[in-house]
Design an enzyme around this catalytic site. Sequence first.
Site, PDB file in Angstrom:
ATOM      1  N   LYS A 252      -2.407   0.321 -25.048  1.00 12.97           N
ATOM      2  CA  LYS A 252      -2.816   0.228 -26.460  1.00 12.97           C
ATOM      3  C   LYS A 252      -1.555   0.338 -27.324  1.00 12.97           C
ATOM      4  O   LYS A 252      -0.727  -0.573 -27.289  1.00 12.97           O
ATOM      5  CB  LYS A 252      -3.857   1.315 -26.760  1.00 12.97           C
ATOM      6  CG  LYS A 252      -5.126   1.181 -25.903  1.00 12.97           C
ATOM      7  CD  LYS A 252      -6.185   2.178 -26.300  1.00 12.97           C
ATOM      8  CE  LYS A 252      -7.475   1.993 -25.542  1.00 12.97           C
ATOM      9  NZ  LYS A 252      -7.545   2.735 -24.278  1.00 12.97           N
TER      10      LYS A 252
ATOM     11  N   ARG B  91      -2.277  -2.483 -18.417  1.00 11.88           N
ATOM     12  CA  ARG B  91      -3.478  -1.651 -18.393  1.00 11.88           C
ATOM     13  C   ARG B  91      -3.326  -0.594 -17.304  1.00 11.88           C
ATOM     14  O   ARG B  91      -3.249  -0.917 -16.124  1.00 11.88           O
ATOM     15  CB  ARG B  91      -4.711  -2.504 -18.100  1.00 11.88           C
ATOM     16  CG  ARG B  91      -4.846  -3.704 -18.988  1.00 11.88           C
ATOM     17  CD  ARG B  91      -6.187  -4.357 -18.801  1.00 11.88           C
ATOM     18  NE  ARG B  91      -7.148  -3.670 -19.617  1.00 11.88           N
ATOM     19  CZ  ARG B  91      -7.305  -3.894 -20.918  1.00 11.88           C
ATOM     20  NH1 ARG B  91      -6.548  -4.766 -21.553  1.00 11.88           N
ATOM     21  NH2 ARG B  91      -8.214  -3.229 -21.604  1.00 11.88           N
TER      22      ARG B  91
ATOM     23  N   TYR C  25       0.857  -1.199   0.000  1.00 10.34           N
ATOM     24  CA  TYR C  25       0.000   0.000   0.000  1.00 10.34           C
ATOM     25  C   TYR C  25       0.882   1.233   0.000  1.00 10.34           C
ATOM     26  O   TYR C  25       1.887   1.282   0.728  1.00 10.34           O
ATOM     27  CB  TYR C  25      -0.892   0.028   1.252  1.00 10.34           C
ATOM     28  CG  TYR C  25      -2.336  -0.301   0.930  1.00 10.34           C
ATOM     29  CD1 TYR C  25      -3.065   0.543   0.099  1.00 10.34           C
ATOM     30  CD2 TYR C  25      -2.952  -1.438   1.429  1.00 10.34           C
ATOM     31  CE1 TYR C  25      -4.384   0.246  -0.217  1.00 10.34           C
ATOM     32  CE2 TYR C  25      -4.265  -1.740   1.108  1.00 10.34           C
ATOM     33  CZ  TYR C  25      -4.979  -0.892   0.275  1.00 10.34           C
ATOM     34  OH  TYR C  25      -6.272  -1.188  -0.039  1.00 10.34           O
TER      35      TYR C  25
ATOM     36  N   GLU D   2      -0.581   4.817  -0.408  1.00 10.91           N
ATOM     37  CA  GLU D   2      -1.401   6.015  -0.610  1.00 10.91           C
ATOM     38  C   GLU D   2      -0.559   7.267  -0.424  1.00 10.91           C
ATOM     39  O   GLU D   2       0.242   7.358   0.515  1.00 10.91           O
ATOM     40  CB  GLU D   2      -2.575   6.019   0.375  1.00 10.91           C
ATOM     41  CG  GLU D   2      -3.656   5.036  -0.024  1.00 10.91           C
ATOM     42  CD  GLU D   2      -4.789   4.936   0.985  1.00 10.91           C
ATOM     43  OE1 GLU D   2      -4.784   5.669   1.985  1.00 10.91           O
ATOM     44  OE2 GLU D   2      -5.676   4.098   0.766  1.00 10.91           O
TER      45      GLU D   2
ATOM     46  N   ASP E  60      -7.084  13.519 -25.133  1.00 13.30           N
ATOM     47  CA  ASP E  60      -7.119  12.113 -24.704  1.00 13.30           C
ATOM     48  C   ASP E  60      -6.469  11.305 -25.830  1.00 13.30           C
ATOM     49  O   ASP E  60      -7.076  11.080 -26.878  1.00 13.30           O
ATOM     50  CB  ASP E  60      -8.577  11.706 -24.477  1.00 13.30           C
ATOM     51  CG  ASP E  60      -8.732  10.234 -24.096  1.00 13.30           C
ATOM     52  OD1 ASP E  60      -7.794   9.449 -24.347  1.00 13.30           O
ATOM     53  OD2 ASP E  60      -9.804   9.872 -23.572  1.00 13.30           O
TER      54      ASP E  60
ATOM     55  N   THR F  46      -3.853   6.078 -22.032  1.00  6.99           N
ATOM     56  CA  THR F  46      -3.759   4.764 -21.406  1.00  6.99           C
ATOM     57  C   THR F  46      -2.443   4.147 -21.876  1.00  6.99           C
ATOM     58  O   THR F  46      -1.811   4.629 -22.820  1.00  6.99           O
ATOM     59  CB  THR F  46      -4.960   3.863 -21.761  1.00  6.99           C
ATOM     60  OG1 THR F  46      -5.115   3.831 -23.171  1.00  6.99           O
ATOM     61  CG2 THR F  46      -6.226   4.360 -21.111  1.00  6.99           C
TER      62      THR F  46
HETATM   63  N1  DSN Z   1     -12.645   0.511 -24.892  1.00  2.24           N
HETATM   64  C1  DSN Z   1     -11.478   1.122 -25.446  1.00  2.24           C
HETATM   65  C2  DSN Z   1     -11.396   0.876 -26.915  1.00  2.24           C
HETATM   66  O1  DSN Z   1     -11.562  -0.267 -27.277  1.00  2.24           O
HETATM   67  O2  DSN Z   1     -11.153   1.769 -27.708  1.00  2.24           O
HETATM   68  C3  DSN Z   1     -11.388   2.515 -25.092  1.00  2.24           C
HETATM   69  O3  DSN Z   1     -11.565   2.658 -23.731  1.00  2.24           O
END
Ligand code: DSN
Length: 435
Positions: free
Chosen positions: A228, A234, A44, A46, A199, A225
């Site tokens: 990807k 993730r 932990y 925080e 984003d 994120t």
């Molecule tokens: N769900 C994702 C996507 O597949 O583009 C985005 O959050």
Amino acid sequence: MDMVFRLIAKERKRLREQLQLIPSENYASSAVMRAVGSVLMNKYSEGQVGKRYYQGNVNIDDVERLCKERALKLFGLDGDKWGVNVQGLSGSPANLAVYVALLEPGERIMSMFLPEGGHLSHGWHMPHKKVSFVSKIWDVEFYHVDRKTRVFDYDQIERQALRFKPKLLISGGTAYPREIDHKRMGQITRKVGAYYLADIAHEAGLVAAGVNSSPFPHADVVMMTTHKTLRGPRGAIIISRKKLAQKIDSAVFPGLQGGPHNHTIAGIAVCLAEAQRASFRHYAKQVVVNAQVLASELAAAGFDLVSGGTDKHLLLVDLRTIGISGWVAAWALEYANIIVNRNTVPQETASPYYPSGLRMGTPAITTRGMKEREMRRIAGWIVAVIEHSRKWVLPEGKQQRRLFAQRFHKRLAIDGTLDLIAKEVKRFARRFPIP
Ligand code: DSN
């Protein structure tokens, strides 16, 4: 052996034997997976680096510090001007933290219309239903792609922003195949006195590699994120102008979250180092080349590519001119070992569950080493499956669709043409290793 490990082995086999064309998915490296599956998950922590509410964080502090330094380095940013937060659990909570930090409840957000490629977390609501919780707290209006070109008309977005006067303008989403003009979006926000949140969840790896243009000179906050195109675990990174960084840190913790997932932060740190290598830049370039080859092959076969093609890792096909539902096409492709998304398209006339389009992307197959030649083969299979599947017409009505689905899956499972393609795809896919 625990059943869970048998299931993991089965998933590994699936990932190896099928073609993963979902643009938001990728294969993280063995090093990233090692970091995520490490003892760091036991702790932990925080708080922030050097200011924790728990004892025993000497190593965790070093991991998180390293992760933040690597994020700045990867995007060529000065730590005196930018703040980094790597504690967001994923894209939607990270976006929420940005809204909590920058907006009072009831203030205005302008973001991309979801069915044309926006994102749920940008405040999706319908006339009679506030779907995303974001739309219950803030007043959200959507901008659209041009009806004819199906790309943004920035003058139109500007006129809308001048009328609506948002406090936050968001770019980015999940299915817009063209580069965003961040400079223009930045100009619009300055004109209306709003913040600009870029984003880049989908494009982060392409931006890092210099293959897509950087939002940093123009944005107040950039959220991405990490799983990807960036090819990490993730998670999420929020990078903001220094004057906003404290507010964003507080919105993440204690505003919205408790203990950060330190193992994930370590995995992000590993992927950020990997993304600094020349091999990653080659990879990102190839991702785009592959998507463009796939798009032009499909266009040559008569498919309607939204916006005519792609500048990045994904393409969106409107199947209405072919006369097949996205739902039917996506399932037929899955039986042929090709995994894509069924997706809504601009001026959608069907429902999100049974939409009119397909979304495909190249990040994962490019990680496996596939290039232009392989894209041509994959396009050939996609065309063959869809041509073959046009005979299955999705009926109208809930009950009829339920019955149709039962019969459809049985037929797909015994369909000789799909089975033949599935075997070819499997043989082909197994030649390309996965981490
Ligand atoms: N769900 C994702 C996507 O597949 O583009 C985005 O959050």
